[in-house]
Write a protein that holds these residues in place. Sequence first.
Motif, PDB file in Angstrom:
ATOM      1  N   GLY A  60     -34.931 -19.415  -4.153  1.00 12.42           N
ATOM      2  CA  GLY A  60     -33.792 -18.638  -4.640  1.00 12.42           C
ATOM      3  C   GLY A  60     -32.488 -19.127  -4.025  1.00 12.42           C
ATOM      4  N   TYR A  61     -32.508 -19.402  -2.742  1.00 13.54           N
ATOM      5  CA  TYR A  61     -31.291 -19.859  -2.068  1.00 13.54           C
ATOM      6  C   TYR A  61     -30.872 -21.245  -2.554  1.00 13.54           C
ATOM      7  CZ  TYR A  61     -31.278 -15.699   0.731  1.00 13.54           C
ATOM      8  OH  TYR A  61     -31.194 -14.390   1.102  1.00 13.54           O
ATOM      9  N   PHE A  80     -34.543  -7.588  -3.484  1.00 16.46           N
ATOM     10  CA  PHE A  80     -35.708  -8.287  -4.057  1.00 16.46           C
ATOM     11  C   PHE A  80     -36.935  -7.376  -4.079  1.00 16.46           C
ATOM     12  CE2 PHE A  80     -39.510 -10.619  -2.430  1.00 16.46           C
ATOM     13  CZ  PHE A  80     -39.868 -11.282  -3.599  1.00 16.46           C
ATOM     14  N   GLY A 129     -24.221 -17.019  -7.592  1.00 16.31           N
ATOM     15  CA  GLY A 129     -25.325 -17.707  -6.934  1.00 16.31           C
ATOM     16  C   GLY A 129     -26.379 -16.728  -6.435  1.00 16.31           C
ATOM     17  N   TYR A 130     -25.934 -15.632  -5.858  1.00 14.34           N
ATOM     18  CA  TYR A 130     -26.880 -14.648  -5.333  1.00 14.34           C
ATOM     19  C   TYR A 130     -27.654 -13.965  -6.460  1.00 14.34           C
ATOM     20  CZ  TYR A 130     -25.235 -15.558  -0.686  1.00 14.34           C
ATOM     21  OH  TYR A 130     -24.965 -16.194   0.503  1.00 14.34           O
ATOM     22  N   TYR A 164     -34.367 -15.927  -9.970  1.00 11.74           N
ATOM     23  CA  TYR A 164     -35.428 -16.918  -9.762  1.00 11.74           C
ATOM     24  C   TYR A 164     -36.602 -16.299  -9.011  1.00 11.74           C
ATOM     25  CZ  TYR A 164     -37.770 -21.152  -8.122  1.00 11.74           C
ATOM     26  OH  TYR A 164     -38.700 -22.119  -7.846  1.00 11.74           O
ATOM     27  N   ALA A 165     -36.292 -15.581  -7.929  1.00  9.63           N
ATOM     28  CA  ALA A 165     -37.374 -15.032  -7.101  1.00  9.63           C
ATOM     29  C   ALA A 165     -38.205 -14.012  -7.880  1.00  9.63           C
ATOM     30  CB  ALA A 165     -36.794 -14.400  -5.834  1.00  9.63           C
ATOM     31  N   LEU A 201     -38.348 -13.189   0.448  1.00  8.39           N
ATOM     32  CA  LEU A 201     -37.668 -14.252  -0.297  1.00  8.39           C
ATOM     33  C   LEU A 201     -37.882 -15.607   0.366  1.00  8.39           C
ATOM     34  CD1 LEU A 201     -34.175 -12.698  -1.027  1.00  8.39           C
ATOM     35  CD2 LEU A 201     -35.826 -13.456  -2.734  1.00  8.39           C
ATOM     36  N   MET A 260     -30.540  -9.035   0.936  1.00  7.94           N
ATOM     37  CA  MET A 260     -31.060  -9.710  -0.258  1.00  7.94           C
ATOM     38  C   MET A 260     -32.546  -9.388  -0.417  1.00  7.94           C
ATOM     39  SD  MET A 260     -29.126 -11.580  -2.234  1.00  7.94           S
ATOM     40  CE  MET A 260     -30.076 -12.983  -2.872  1.00  7.94           C
ATOM     41  N   ASN A 261     -33.269  -9.391   0.692  1.00  8.52           N
ATOM     42  CA  ASN A 261     -34.710  -9.146   0.625  1.00  8.52           C
ATOM     43  C   ASN A 261     -35.006  -7.714   0.195  1.00  8.52           C
ATOM     44  OD1 ASN A 261     -36.995 -10.843   1.034  1.00  8.52           O
ATOM     45  ND2 ASN A 261     -37.663  -9.395   2.620  1.00  8.52           N
ATOM     46  N   ARG A 269     -40.711 -19.096  -4.555  1.00  4.68           N
ATOM     47  CA  ARG A 269     -39.939 -17.917  -4.951  1.00  4.68           C
ATOM     48  C   ARG A 269     -40.017 -16.857  -3.847  1.00  4.68           C
ATOM     49  NH1 ARG A 269     -41.551 -15.559 -10.218  1.00  4.68           N
ATOM     50  NH2 ARG A 269     -43.678 -16.002  -9.563  1.00  4.68           N
ATOM     51  N   TYR A 309     -26.272 -23.436  -8.492  1.00  3.05           N
ATOM     52  CA  TYR A 309     -25.384 -22.763  -9.442  1.00  3.05           C
ATOM     53  C   TYR A 309     -23.929 -22.850  -8.970  1.00  3.05           C
ATOM     54  CZ  TYR A 309     -23.279 -19.068 -12.265  1.00  3.05           C
ATOM     55  OH  TYR A 309     -22.475 -18.353 -13.101  1.00  3.05           O
ATOM     56  N   LYS A 329     -28.424 -15.550  -9.260  1.00  2.00           N
ATOM     57  CA  LYS A 329     -29.389 -16.592  -9.625  1.00  2.00           C
ATOM     58  C   LYS A 329     -30.584 -16.568  -8.670  1.00  2.00           C
ATOM     59  CE  LYS A 329     -27.610 -18.731 -13.179  1.00  2.00           C
ATOM     60  NZ  LYS A 329     -28.298 -18.768 -14.478  1.00  2.00           N
ATOM     61  N   ALA A 330     -30.319 -16.337  -7.389  1.00  2.00           N
ATOM     62  CA  ALA A 330     -31.395 -16.307  -6.392  1.00  2.00           C
ATOM     63  C   ALA A 330     -32.393 -15.188  -6.724  1.00  2.00           C
ATOM     64  CB  ALA A 330     -30.817 -16.111  -4.990  1.00  2.00           C
ATOM     65  N   LEU A 331     -31.883 -14.005  -7.026  1.00  2.00           N
ATOM     66  CA  LEU A 331     -32.779 -12.885  -7.351  1.00  2.00           C
ATOM     67  C   LEU A 331     -33.479 -13.110  -8.696  1.00  2.00           C
ATOM     68  CD1 LEU A 331     -30.729  -9.785  -6.129  1.00  2.00           C
ATOM     69  CD2 LEU A 331     -32.720 -10.833  -5.034  1.00  2.00           C
ATOM     70  N   LYS A 380     -31.430 -22.247  -5.655  1.00  2.00           N
ATOM     71  CA  LYS A 380     -30.827 -21.942  -6.964  1.00  2.00           C
ATOM     72  C   LYS A 380     -29.386 -21.471  -6.788  1.00  2.00           C
ATOM     73  CE  LYS A 380     -34.102 -22.714  -9.990  1.00  2.00           C
ATOM     74  NZ  LYS A 380     -33.901 -23.744 -11.031  1.00  2.00           N
ATOM     75  N   ALA A 381     -29.132 -20.683  -5.747  1.00  2.00           N
ATOM     76  CA  ALA A 381     -27.779 -20.173  -5.503  1.00  2.00           C
ATOM     77  C   ALA A 381     -26.807 -21.338  -5.281  1.00  2.00           C
ATOM     78  CB  ALA A 381     -27.773 -19.232  -4.299  1.00  2.00           C
TER      79      ALA A 381
END
Lengths: 270, 270
Positions: free
Chosen positions: A171-172, B139, B171-172, B178-179, A167, B135-136, A157, A178, B174-176, A174-175
Amino acid sequence: MAAWGERLAGVRGVLLDISGVLYDSGEGGGKVIAGSVEAVARLKRSGLKVRFCTNESQKSRRLLVGELRHLGFDVSESEVTAPPPATCRILKERGLRPHLLVHDDVRSEFDEIDTSNPNCVVIADAGEGFSYQNMNEAFQVLMGLENPVLMSLGMGRYYKVTSGLMLDVGGYTKALEYACGIQAEVVGKPSPEFFKSALWEMGVEARQAIMIGDDIVGDVGGAQRCGMRALQVRTGKFRPSDEHHPEVKADGHVDNLAEAVDLLLQHADK
Amino acid sequence: MAAWGERLAGVRGVLLDISGVLYDSGEGGGKVIAGSVEAVARLKRSGLKVRFCTNESQKSRRLLVGELRHLGFDVSESEVTAPPPATCRILKERGLRPHLLVHDDVRSEFDEIDTSNPNCVVIADAGEGFSYQNMNEAFQVLMGLENPVLMSLGMGRYYKVTSGLMLDVGGYTKALEYACGIQAEVVGKPSPEFFKSALWEMGVEARQAIMIGDDIVGDVGGAQRCGMRALQVRTGKFRPSDEHHPEVKADGHVDNLAEAVDLLLQHADK
């Protein structure tokens, strides 16, 4: 909880996570976690078998081991179980030609793999390489395949570097899962196959082995599901809430690797 | 399947998705889908109520409507239900100060919102703005909050532009999720609240309304779960496999908006 003597009885092999246990990676090669250089040395001098089991997928093993040796750790490439070589074995076995969404520093691990006319995507911790354009390219490759295969080097994660939390590849992955409506195949912790490789390389049974990691789900939960014991260190990405995780209960918590090694040398079989 | 007359009986209001139904967005303002300019005009001349219900979150409504009018569509800002204004209402109601992970072109929609000392993250289709660094940052904001709130403007998987398929915000998100180990609140299709806003703005009941979209899950499935009927067009991101989707079954498939409007004008209540 039972006394340490009981919890560590019969341990003959120790699996060590690297990032967050031995050191925190980061600018300039990262920073040793206090006491861990000596702890690794003591562990290797004891009769216990030791193997480094990491999900590091941003660097080649050569780079990683170079960094660790520079910091004073006694570790060689042959002692490290990491996702890139395991992935190459699988790609060859199945005749897969990957589109690589990976960090430049790990690309050399795939030198012997045919990447022309890709029929799968391999995703690893690409760091800054996780640009929109690179993600979209991987997405488009997958959407163009009749049977899209996405192979993910770990499902971390996040991890800790000297400047903070970052990160990770999970997560990527999962992206892409999805967006494409697919499920990735994971090569790395917590995949049982990956832990089993490390055990096999070390030559001990799961019930004789203990994992030491900073990730309550990937390290501790994954190892336990393979029949191993697992300790969580309070370094790296550890967060106090991990001690009350709703699904995973470590066999013990220790402040750091040095404390774990103290306990192992007192109580484990040697 | 029942005849069209039966399937369209009692329809009084029509919800139109924009991207993939009216036009394919892309360089230079995008490209009209053949027949759709006239189809919108015919629909608006009929007695049927019409509303544009889009998950567009990369552009402000002003920009979007400007683009559509330039292509010849008769549409005004007040006819468009889009996630950014709905999000602003929610942020104000709950006293939330967002860290914005959004496209520069939509930032103006949040001009009246306090973004100092953020206590939530709002994610929209940021396009190229989905860099690793951005993204980070989002996060890290979430990980620093005691009760992290992530608000996502839609959960689109991908959309089609003139050059091909592009990753969307879903998707993005979902990434957050999950993380950070959290679940996002979705503002946009397929959230029922969002469809209900559009129905309320149009002044018709769910059972009197039909959604026309290119997304089998977000448009068709979402509208049906609200009690509406829904048609999928074979334009935009439509893929032949959508006609055999394991979970969602459209009330009908049409080649494009023009065909949908032909059928509506023949069979719906006017």
